[in-house]
Scaffold this motif. Structure first.
Motif, PDB file in Angstrom:
ATOM      1  N   ALA A  58      38.046  26.973  34.146  1.00 14.75           N
ATOM      2  CA  ALA A  58      36.766  27.546  34.567  1.00 14.75           C
ATOM      3  C   ALA A  58      35.783  27.626  33.397  1.00 14.75           C
ATOM      4  O   ALA A  58      34.594  27.325  33.549  1.00 14.75           O
ATOM      5  N   VAL A  59      36.273  28.043  32.243  1.00 16.83           N
ATOM      6  CA  VAL A  59      35.419  28.108  31.055  1.00 16.83           C
ATOM      7  C   VAL A  59      34.915  26.710  30.696  1.00 16.83           C
ATOM      8  O   VAL A  59      33.735  26.505  30.408  1.00 16.83           O
ATOM      9  N   ALA A  60      35.831  25.735  30.721  1.00 15.79           N
ATOM     10  CA  ALA A  60      35.452  24.368  30.394  1.00 15.79           C
ATOM     11  C   ALA A  60      34.438  23.807  31.393  1.00 15.79           C
ATOM     12  O   ALA A  60      33.588  22.982  31.030  1.00 15.79           O
ATOM     13  N   ASN A  61      34.512  24.266  32.636  1.00 16.14           N
ATOM     14  CA  ASN A  61      33.588  23.793  33.669  1.00 16.14           C
ATOM     15  C   ASN A  61      32.253  24.530  33.653  1.00 16.14           C
ATOM     16  O   ASN A  61      31.367  24.212  34.447  1.00 16.14           O
ATOM     17  N   GLY A  62      32.122  25.522  32.766  1.00 11.92           N
ATOM     18  CA  GLY A  62      30.860  26.236  32.661  1.00 11.92           C
ATOM     19  C   GLY A  62      30.612  27.237  33.758  1.00 11.92           C
ATOM     20  O   GLY A  62      29.454  27.542  34.081  1.00 11.92           O
ATOM     21  N   VAL A  63      31.687  27.790  34.350  1.00 12.92           N
ATOM     22  CA  VAL A  63      31.523  28.794  35.394  1.00 12.92           C
ATOM     23  C   VAL A  63      30.955  30.065  34.755  1.00 12.92           C
ATOM     24  O   VAL A  63      31.562  30.634  33.848  1.00 12.92           O
ATOM     25  N   PRO A  64      29.813  30.541  35.209  1.00  7.07           N
ATOM     26  CA  PRO A  64      29.168  31.680  34.538  1.00  7.07           C
ATOM     27  C   PRO A  64      29.905  33.000  34.763  1.00  7.07           C
ATOM     28  O   PRO A  64      30.384  33.282  35.859  1.00  7.07           O
ATOM     29  N   GLY A  65      29.998  33.791  33.705  1.00  4.70           N
ATOM     30  CA  GLY A  65      30.532  35.142  33.798  1.00  4.70           C
ATOM     31  C   GLY A  65      32.025  35.251  33.998  1.00  4.70           C
ATOM     32  O   GLY A  65      32.535  36.363  34.195  1.00  4.70           O
ATOM     33  N   ILE A  66      32.735  34.153  33.927  1.00  2.00           N
ATOM     34  CA  ILE A  66      34.169  34.178  34.216  1.00  2.00           C
ATOM     35  C   ILE A  66      34.916  34.968  33.148  1.00  2.00           C
ATOM     36  O   ILE A  66      34.645  34.837  31.949  1.00  2.00           O
ATOM     37  N   ARG A  67      35.874  35.808  33.582  1.00  2.00           N
ATOM     38  CA  ARG A  67      36.654  36.577  32.601  1.00  2.00           C
ATOM     39  C   ARG A  67      37.967  37.029  33.211  1.00  2.00           C
ATOM     40  O   ARG A  67      38.086  37.217  34.425  1.00  2.00           O
ATOM     41  N   MET A  68      38.955  37.178  32.339  1.00  2.00           N
ATOM     42  CA  MET A  68      40.245  37.733  32.723  1.00  2.00           C
ATOM     43  C   MET A  68      40.156  39.252  32.674  1.00  2.00           C
ATOM     44  O   MET A  68      39.542  39.826  31.763  1.00  2.00           O
ATOM     45  N   ILE A  69      40.776  39.916  33.650  1.00  2.72           N
ATOM     46  CA  ILE A  69      40.797  41.377  33.653  1.00  2.72           C
ATOM     47  C   ILE A  69      42.214  41.876  33.920  1.00  2.72           C
ATOM     48  O   ILE A  69      43.055  41.166  34.478  1.00  2.72           O
ATOM     49  N   SER A  70      42.469  43.102  33.537  1.00  2.00           N
ATOM     50  CA  SER A  70      43.791  43.709  33.714  1.00  2.00           C
ATOM     51  C   SER A  70      43.945  44.262  35.123  1.00  2.00           C
ATOM     52  O   SER A  70      42.986  44.347  35.900  1.00  2.00           O
ATOM     53  N   GLY A  71      45.173  44.676  35.433  1.00  3.99           N
ATOM     54  CA  GLY A  71      45.424  45.282  36.724  1.00  3.99           C
ATOM     55  C   GLY A  71      44.594  46.532  36.956  1.00  3.99           C
ATOM     56  O   GLY A  71      44.118  46.786  38.067  1.00  3.99           O
ATOM     57  N   GLU A  72      44.410  47.325  35.892  1.00  6.74           N
ATOM     58  CA  GLU A  72      43.594  48.536  36.019  1.00  6.74           C
ATOM     59  C   GLU A  72      42.128  48.193  36.290  1.00  6.74           C
ATOM     60  O   GLU A  72      41.446  48.868  37.065  1.00  6.74           O
ATOM     61  N   GLU A  73      41.633  47.124  35.660  1.00  6.20           N
ATOM     62  CA  GLU A  73      40.235  46.738  35.837  1.00  6.20           C
ATOM     63  C   GLU A  73      39.958  46.172  37.226  1.00  6.20           C
ATOM     64  O   GLU A  73      38.811  46.176  37.679  1.00  6.20           O
ATOM     65  N   ILE A  74      41.007  45.673  37.894  1.00  3.12           N
ATOM     66  CA  ILE A  74      40.825  45.173  39.254  1.00  3.12           C
ATOM     67  C   ILE A  74      40.174  46.241  40.121  1.00  3.12           C
ATOM     68  O   ILE A  74      39.271  45.975  40.911  1.00  3.12           O
ATOM     69  N   ARG A  75      40.607  47.486  39.938  1.00  5.45           N
ATOM     70  CA  ARG A  75      40.124  48.575  40.805  1.00  5.45           C
ATOM     71  C   ARG A  75      38.663  48.909  40.542  1.00  5.45           C
ATOM     72  O   ARG A  75      38.005  49.502  41.411  1.00  5.45           O
ATOM     73  N   ASP A  76      38.147  48.540  39.395  1.00  4.53           N
ATOM     74  CA  ASP A  76      36.724  48.760  39.143  1.00  4.53           C
ATOM     75  C   ASP A  76      35.864  47.855  40.023  1.00  4.53           C
ATOM     76  O   ASP A  76      34.713  48.185  40.335  1.00  4.53           O
ATOM     77  N   ILE A  77      36.423  46.708  40.393  1.00  7.41           N
ATOM     78  CA  ILE A  77      35.681  45.730  41.191  1.00  7.41           C
ATOM     79  C   ILE A  77      36.069  45.824  42.665  1.00  7.41           C
ATOM     80  O   ILE A  77      35.210  45.809  43.553  1.00  7.41           O
ATOM     81  N   GLU A  78      37.368  45.913  42.914  1.00 14.89           N
ATOM     82  CA  GLU A  78      37.897  46.052  44.270  1.00 14.89           C
ATOM     83  C   GLU A  78      38.834  47.260  44.272  1.00 14.89           C
ATOM     84  O   GLU A  78      40.026  47.138  43.984  1.00 14.89           O
ATOM     85  N   PRO A  79      38.322  48.440  44.577  1.00 11.23           N
ATOM     86  CA  PRO A  79      39.122  49.665  44.463  1.00 11.23           C
ATOM     87  C   PRO A  79      40.414  49.660  45.276  1.00 11.23           C
ATOM     88  O   PRO A  79      41.374  50.371  44.920  1.00 11.23           O
ATOM     89  N   ASN A  80      40.478  48.865  46.334  1.00 18.47           N
ATOM     90  CA  ASN A  80      41.663  48.867  47.184  1.00 18.47           C
ATOM     91  C   ASN A  80      42.611  47.711  46.910  1.00 18.47           C
ATOM     92  O   ASN A  80      43.633  47.574  47.587  1.00 18.47           O
ATOM     93  N   ALA A  81      42.276  46.877  45.928  1.00 15.26           N
ATOM     94  CA  ALA A  81      43.117  45.728  45.610  1.00 15.26           C
ATOM     95  C   ALA A  81      44.132  46.084  44.535  1.00 15.26           C
ATOM     96  O   ALA A  81      43.915  46.970  43.712  1.00 15.26           O
ATOM     97  N   ARG A  82      45.261  45.372  44.544  1.00 13.45           N
ATOM     98  CA  ARG A  82      46.326  45.604  43.589  1.00 13.45           C
ATOM     99  C   ARG A  82      46.813  44.273  43.021  1.00 13.45           C
ATOM    100  O   ARG A  82      46.858  43.266  43.726  1.00 13.45           O
TER     101      ARG A  82
END
Length: 405
Positions: A111-135
């Protein structure tokens, strides 16, 4: 070589995009689109979840990666100009095991090589900041992955074809394309009309039209249906955007995922199972010629034999609502079978080779005057405007015609 009259067969998003591209590059040409249905965009264009893919998965430097990234930009600009809703709701690709985390790292690199904007790896805890009900253990976040109304895009493309004088003929089924020394005949509903250039973008029927026009038998279209379940309105706040599993490269189909659509519903799916009709969108509908064609194709059985675990998984989801929902619950545990009801069905035109391998690249055949688009691989809708540029560039190149834009 000049092209005065051009025909496009197929009024899906790719066929319409190709016709529009010709109108823009050859304004003096008469452009005619033949569509067998009474409206444009009624098949694959109108039976998907509306996701605009950002280009996470594709090999850097590949044609698919380039067309996806260009297609996203062209599509976003097009929707803004036509006041079509385009929502950057964002996407999480969620890893549930350490093995999936490793694969997720590889996707991040692509994704980085393809120039996808804003792409980033996040931790399991950070998932809930974006999708509070996801695990999950970890996730890849693509904040600019979007959703759109593809049928509305198709209608707007038809308008851009017709406004400068092009024609979209609805209810006109093309049965054969016949090339002669100085013309190409399009046979439609008992009559034949002469054109200088014909480009067939026939989707689910692309192989049959190609064969009836004298082209090779392969790749063949094998239809796979994908069912969706819809989350009840009272539970749509469980999902903010798109929640996807990590693709397994050993298997051809992704598995059930969760998608918010532009009408603010949330769908689960699709699964993937052999369809008993190329256009069998209603459950229980069977086309015996289509079924015999698929199960009588040795390539299908070679494909099935090499994908037994995936076939078992998809069979379970095809016959059990509980199994279907359980796949989604791996990512959003709060969803239960009582929270969903059956939704629409799509049918995927899967191009398959004689040996059972899936055709994952563009398959374009024909001559200088007749072009058959037999496979426009995923993400076809996302990339449609860029794919159209590619197809028209190739078609005009065969005729030694310049691209004006």
């Amino acid at each position: 070589m000049s092209v005065h009259k051009t025909a496009i067969v197929g009024g899906g998003i790719i066929g319409l995009a190709v016709a529009r591209e010709i109108v823009r590059n050859a304004p003096d040409a008469e452009v005619t689109v033949f569509e067998k249905e009474t409206a444009v965009g009624t098949h694959q264009t109108g039976h998907n979840s509306g996701v605009v893919h950002a280009g996470l998965y594709y090999e850097p430097g590949s044609l698919k990666a380039a067309l996806c990234r260009r297609g996203v930009g062209l599509l976003e600009e097009f929707t803004h100009r036509h006041d079509i809703r385009y929502d950057k709701c964002g996407k999480l690709v969620v890893a549930q095991s350490t093995e999936e985390q490793v694969r997720l790292g590889g996707i991040h690199e692509r994704a980085v090589a393809n120039g996808v904007p804003g792409i980033r790896m996040i931790s399991g805890e950070e998932i809930r900041d974006i999708e509070p009900n996801a695990r999950g253990l970890a996730a890849l976040h693509s904040p600019e992955t979007a959703i759109v109304d593809y049928p509305a895009v198709a209608r707007a493309l038809a308008t851009e074809i017709e406004t400068p004088g092009g024609t979209v003929r609805l209810g006109r089924r093309v049965t054969r394309i016949q090339e002669r020394s100085s013309e190409v005949l399009v046979h439609s509903d008992g009559s034949a009309e002469s054109f200088d250039l014909v480009i067939a973008c026939a989707g689910l029927q692309s192989d049959r039209l190609a064969v009836s026009s004298g082209e090779a038998a392969y790749p063949r279209i094998v239809p796979f249906y994908g069912d969706y379940f819809v989350l009840d309105a009272a539970k749509t706040d469980l999902v903010n955007g798109l929640i996807y599993p990590v693709p397994d490269p050993k298997y051809p189909f992704l598995g059930v995922h969760l998608t918010r659509t532009v009408d603010d519903t949330v769908v689960l799916g699709p699964n993937a199972f052999l369809s008993f009709g190329r256009e069998a969108y209603r459950r229980g509908r069977i086309s015996f010629p289509d079924t015999v064609s698929a199960i009588g194709f040795p390539g299908f059985w070679r494909f099935a034999a090499s994908n037994i675990p995936a076939a078992i998984r998809e069979t379970r989801t095809a016959f059990s609502t509980r199994s279907f929902v359980e796949q989604a619950r791996a990512y959003v545990p709060a969803i239960t079978t009582s929270d969903v009801h059956r939704g629409p069905r799509g049918v995927r035109a899967q191009a398959m080779n004689r040996d059972g391998s899936l055709e994952d690249d563009f398959a374009i055949s024909g001559t200088a005057r007749t072009v058959h688009v037999r496979n426009a691989p995923s993400p076809g809708a996302t990339s449609a405007l860029a794919i159209a540029e590619h197809i028209v560039r190739e078609a005009f190149g065969r005729l030694d015609m310049p691209i004006q834009r």
